[in-house]
Write an enzyme that holds these catalytic residues in place. Sequence first.
Site, short mmCIF file in Angstrom:
data_model
loop_
_atom_site.label_atom_id
_atom_site.label_comp_id
_atom_site.label_asym_id
_atom_site.label_seq_id
_atom_site.Cartn_x
_atom_site.Cartn_y
_atom_site.Cartn_z
CE1 TYR A 89 -3.92 -2.15 0.09
CE2 TYR A 89 -2.85 -3.26 1.92
CZ TYR A 89 -3.84 -3.21 0.96
OH TYR A 89 -4.75 -4.23 0.88
CB CYS A 126 -10.71 -19.70 8.69
SG CYS A 126 -10.14 -18.93 7.15
CB CYS A 165 -12.76 -20.43 0.63
SG CYS A 165 -13.85 -19.52 1.75
CB CYS A 216 -14.11 -12.89 3.73
SG CYS A 216 -12.46 -13.62 3.85
CB ALA A 219 -34.21 -40.35 0.02
#
Length: 642
Positions: free
Chosen positions: A170, A339, A342, A345, A456
């Site tokens: 940054y 966590c 993945c 977020c 089922a």
Amino acid sequence: MANRLFEKTQIGSMRLKNRIVMGPMGTTGEADGAYTMDGVYYFEERAKGGCGLIITGANVVSTKYEPRPCTELSNFHHVERLNMLIDRCHHWGAKVCVQLSPGLGRQQFTDPFTPPYSAGACPSFWFPSLICKPFAKEDIAYLVERVGYSASLAVAAGADALELHAYGGYLLDQFQSTMWNDRTDEYGGSLENRMRFTLECIEAIKRNVPAGFPVQVKFTPYHGVPGGRELDEGVEMAKILEGAGVDALHVDVGCYEAWYKAISTVYAPEGHQLRVVRAIKDAVKVPVFGQGKLFDPARAEAAVEDGTLDYVVLAHQTLADPEWANKVREGRVDDIRPCIGCNECLLAGFSGKHYYCAVNPQCYAERDYALPAPVEDLDDMRSVLVVGGGPGGMEAAIAAAERGYDVELWEKSSRLGGNLWAAGSPTFKHDVLRLIDYMRTQVNKLGVRVVYNKDASAAEIAAYGADKVVLACGSHSVVPPIPGIERAEVSDGYLLGTREPGKDVVVIGGGLVGCETAAFMAEKAERVTIVEMLDDVLLTAGHCLNNDQALKAMLEERGVNKACGAKVTQVTDDAVVYEKDGQTVSVPADTVIVAAGYRSNNELEDQLDGLVDDLSVVGDAVAPRKILTAVHEGYHAIRVME
């Protein structure tokens, strides 16, 4: 266990109840940059969960030079919501450290049309055709002044500490690094000059906070990319920052060119930043904050015990389970929702949305998405039948049991987990197996009746007579109509370890499953080749850039060959034949694995039409997608029940 994690400590005037820190992550802001009420509740939930210190995401000090990426702390009116956030965290005994940022610089990701500002004339990361505009010295002076003013606003809001955002590629890190800083004035050249902007920000903060008020810096001593910062320079930076009077150092690793080294993915080993953290800890006397997949309480405790760090920083793990600290303190480790790396977020945030967590549907919607209170009156009791024991089915069963309902789950195999087993069985994806363990534990603890080996039928489901039926039947692999394809096999057996490859492996399909299969097979085979119709692998993956980078790096490190823009025309007894650029190529193969996608198991939906009153279809049974969609749809199918 975990005695060191729960020691009381002191940093400047700030007294902390434990060494567990919620790390800084970006959060959604109102139109004016103030915190949303959802954001206030989100932080409060992590304070309630036992974190000793909460570090907010970056609060930008000005929007003069770039659009606001998330929250802002630049004027008097921003104090109100920040104060609400801090007060509510204080009610639970947590302290709040407000992170201040002079900007993103070349990492600006919201405006693809305007060249961003930076230290030098370097390319914008997200929009490489845009060449950054170097800041003039008067602009730097303006931002330094704004950092000081924002520090005073944070103090007015009740902050316990401040952290300067000076890491990860940054803006301040762009000034600190020769990779982006080619200036010839007093802000370029030597390390001291490149750190001048950062040091001026520290001085401005200190002028605007009370004596003894803790000021810390998050910085990156090692980038891990060619041309980036090496650790020896990072150690010198740590000493310079300590000499500037900071009260603590928060260590980061990586930059956006190697984002996966900064923000952990499922592919990263636990504790992957600790080598760098240890080097800084050994070089300074001030407390050191460290991170990098420290979600295992035993590993976190050991890192404190052996002197690698002073404070354990958890970020995405606190999204998955806000109560990590309380559960560790109470010895309920098997109840920690894990966590899985993945980064859904992160993907959501960089797509303009608020945070979503794949395994925690309540993340950033702590109040709106809370389950209704468990039933107390038998007249309100409901019966729920869940068909399918993958992530969507297990989540539905867990939510229904938490609402106090009578729940039965039918699973056609002999174990719960569904496609998570194939997803999590490769050596580099065992985080997914932790999710199976967690969900299976909750199913058992909550008393859900599980019927295994139950395939089922619609008639059986209708005859059961449940008030609510949730179909979570998952999906199955697709086999494309290629001549000789009967000689190939789908990926599941190889991922699960029930099938072993030969020496020459060809994987048909370069999506997420194909690439992970190829990377796993490279541990066992001599040669592995991916054949993909599109122009590159992972174009259909729909995952975050850092996960993409990590998996591509793994494929390269393991020597996996890629044939992209190639169409398979035949599978023979000992080869895969494909066409590319008008040429026919034959690749030797004694093992051919198909990873060409999935198809929903959704036959029961139409068959049950009119036979059950309340039917929900969730997860891959709707369409093959992600763990996030399965878990969230399973949860919400139960949450909205009346």
